[in-house]
Design a protein around this motif. Structure first.
Motif, mmCIF file in Angstrom:
data_model
loop_
_atom_site.group_PDB
_atom_site.id
_atom_site.type_symbol
_atom_site.label_atom_id
_atom_site.label_comp_id
_atom_site.label_asym_id
_atom_site.label_seq_id
_atom_site.Cartn_x
_atom_site.Cartn_y
_atom_site.Cartn_z
ATOM 1 N N ASP A 196 0.837 -1.192 0.000
ATOM 2 C CA ASP A 196 0.000 0.000 0.000
ATOM 3 C C ASP A 196 0.877 1.248 0.000
ATOM 4 O O ASP A 196 1.515 1.573 1.000
ATOM 5 N N LEU A 197 0.892 1.953 -1.137
ATOM 6 C CA LEU A 197 1.674 3.176 -1.300
ATOM 7 C C LEU A 197 0.769 4.363 -1.599
ATOM 8 O O LEU A 197 1.189 5.331 -2.239
ATOM 9 N N ASP A 198 -0.467 4.310 -1.146
ATOM 10 C CA ASP A 198 -1.426 5.387 -1.391
ATOM 11 C C ASP A 198 -0.916 6.710 -0.813
ATOM 12 O O ASP A 198 -0.193 6.736 0.185
ATOM 13 N N SER A 199 -1.316 7.794 -1.451
ATOM 14 C CA SER A 199 -1.072 9.158 -0.960
ATOM 15 C C SER A 199 0.407 9.475 -0.751
ATOM 16 O O SER A 199 0.820 9.950 0.309
ATOM 17 N N ASN A 200 1.188 9.206 -1.777
ATOM 18 C CA ASN A 200 2.583 9.619 -1.818
ATOM 19 C C ASN A 200 2.734 10.552 -3.018
ATOM 20 O O ASN A 200 1.765 11.184 -3.419
ATOM 21 N N PHE A 201 3.912 10.613 -3.600
ATOM 22 C CA PHE A 201 4.170 11.505 -4.732
ATOM 23 C C PHE A 201 4.719 10.735 -5.933
ATOM 24 O O PHE A 201 5.493 11.271 -6.720
ATOM 25 N N ILE A 202 4.292 9.504 -6.074
ATOM 26 C CA ILE A 202 4.804 8.611 -7.113
ATOM 27 C C ILE A 202 4.138 8.925 -8.448
ATOM 28 O O ILE A 202 2.922 8.976 -8.544
ATOM 29 N N ASN A 203 4.975 9.124 -9.491
ATOM 30 C CA ASN A 203 4.409 9.372 -10.817
ATOM 31 C C ASN A 203 4.825 8.333 -11.846
ATOM 32 O O ASN A 203 4.344 8.339 -12.961
ATOM 33 N N ASN A 214 -0.784 -6.635 -6.436
ATOM 34 C CA ASN A 214 -0.633 -6.452 -4.994
ATOM 35 C C ASN A 214 -0.403 -4.997 -4.599
ATOM 36 O O ASN A 214 -0.168 -4.706 -3.436
ATOM 37 N N LEU A 215 -0.465 -4.101 -5.560
ATOM 38 C CA LEU A 215 -0.040 -2.727 -5.362
ATOM 39 C C LEU A 215 -1.218 -1.765 -5.319
ATOM 40 O O LEU A 215 -2.090 -1.798 -6.171
ATOM 41 N N SER A 216 -1.235 -0.889 -4.306
ATOM 42 C CA SER A 216 -2.245 0.158 -4.227
ATOM 43 C C SER A 216 -1.531 1.505 -4.307
ATOM 44 O O SER A 216 -0.630 1.790 -3.518
ATOM 45 N N LEU A 217 -1.936 2.324 -5.289
ATOM 46 C CA LEU A 217 -1.283 3.607 -5.540
ATOM 47 C C LEU A 217 -2.284 4.748 -5.647
ATOM 48 O O LEU A 217 -2.061 5.706 -6.383
ATOM 49 N N LEU A 218 -3.374 4.674 -4.917
ATOM 50 C CA LEU A 218 -4.369 5.734 -4.983
ATOM 51 C C LEU A 218 -3.783 7.060 -4.498
ATOM 52 O O LEU A 218 -2.891 7.086 -3.654
ATOM 53 N N ASN A 219 -4.281 8.144 -5.046
ATOM 54 C CA ASN A 219 -3.864 9.498 -4.662
ATOM 55 C C ASN A 219 -2.374 9.746 -4.838
ATOM 56 O O ASN A 219 -1.725 10.352 -3.984
ATOM 57 N N ASN A 220 -1.832 9.250 -5.931
ATOM 58 C CA ASN A 220 -0.475 9.559 -6.360
ATOM 59 C C ASN A 220 -0.599 10.234 -7.723
ATOM 60 O O ASN A 220 -1.527 9.938 -8.470
ATOM 61 N N PRO A 221 0.319 11.128 -8.083
ATOM 62 C CA PRO A 221 0.251 11.785 -9.394
ATOM 63 C C PRO A 221 0.801 10.882 -10.509
ATOM 64 O O PRO A 221 1.680 11.263 -11.277
ATOM 65 N N LEU A 222 0.283 9.687 -10.594
ATOM 66 C CA LEU A 222 0.789 8.663 -11.494
ATOM 67 C C LEU A 222 0.607 9.049 -12.959
ATOM 68 O O LEU A 222 -0.490 9.409 -13.388
#
Length: 188
Positions: A119-126, A140-148
Motif C-alpha cells: 500500500d503506497l497510497d497518498s505519496n508523490f509517485i508518478n 498487490n499494489l495500491s497507488l491511490l492518490n499519487n500523481p501517477l
C-alpha cells in the motif's frame, strides 16, 4: 532535544517489555518518534509492527532480524523511499507506507513480489518501473492518490494483461523513436 531523548528511553522500555512478554504485536503509534532504536531487532517474535503517525524517515538495520514479521505499518511518516530493509524480509506480506513522501519506486521492484499487499497510497509517485519481470506486482499494489503518469491509472485499473500490452507497446514506440534520423529529432 531532551524531549527526543525521553521519547527514545520510553520506546526502549516498551521494546524491552515486548521482548519479555514475547509479544507478536507491537504498536508505536503517534509518538513523534524520529528514530527507531536498534533494539527493535531483538523483538524476534514480532509478526505485526505498527509505526504509524511518527516522524521516521528510515529504519534501523536491525529490523531485518524480525524474521517472523508479516505486517509492517509505516503510514504517516517521513519516508522518501521504500526502506531498503524490507527487500530482505522474506516473510513480510503486508507493507503499508501510505501518506509519506515517496517520489520514486526502486528499479528492483521485482524483489518485493513476496509482499501480497503493498500500500503506497497518498505519496508523490508518478512512475512505476514496470517490465516483464515485475509486472505481476500490480496485482498487490495500491497507488491511490499519487500523481501517477506512467503507466496511467486507466491502464493499471484494467489489470495485468493490459499493463503487459502497454509495456510492450511503449517499448516498441521507444525503439521506433530511437531509429528516427537526427533531423526529425532535433527541435524546431
Amino acid at each position: 532535544m531532551q524531549e527526543d531523548q525521553n521519547v527514545m528511553e520510553e520506546v526502549r522500555s516498551l521494546i524491552q517489555e515486548a521482548i519479555e512478554d514475547k509479544d507478536t504485536r507491537f504498536y508505536l503509534r503517534s509518538t513523534d518518534l524520529k528514530e527507531l532504536p536498534e533494539e527493535i531487532g531483538d523483538c524476534i517474535l514480532l509478526e505485526d509492527l505498527s509505526l504509524t503517525g511518527n516522524s521516521l524517515s528510515e529504519l534501523p538495520e536491525s529490523i531485518v532480524n524480525l524474521t517472523n514479521l508479516k505486517r509492517l505499518h509505516l503510514t504517516q511518516n517521513n519516508f522518501e523511499q521504500i526502506p531498503p530493509q524490507v527487500f530482505r524480509m522474506p516473510q513480510l506480506r503486508h507493507l503499508c507506507i501510505r501518506n509519506n513522501r515517496i517520489k520514486h519506486l526502486p528499479e528492483n521492484l521485482s524483489e518485493l513480489m513476496h509482499i501480497r499487499d503493498l500500500d503506497l497510497d497518498s505519496n508523490f509517485i508518478n512512475f512505476i518501473p514496470l517490465d516483464d519481470s515485475n509486472v505481476e506486482i500490480i496485482d498487490n499494489l495500491s497507488l491511490l492518490n499519487n500523481p501517477l503518469v506512467d503507466p496511467p491509472y486507466e491502464v493499471l485499473s484494467q489489470g495485468t494483461d493490459v499493463v503487459k500490452k502497454y509495456i510492450e507497446k511503449k517499448g516498441k514506440v521507444l525503439l521506433f523513436t530511437i531509429q528516427l534520423p537526427n533531423q526529425i529529432l532535433t527541435p524546431f
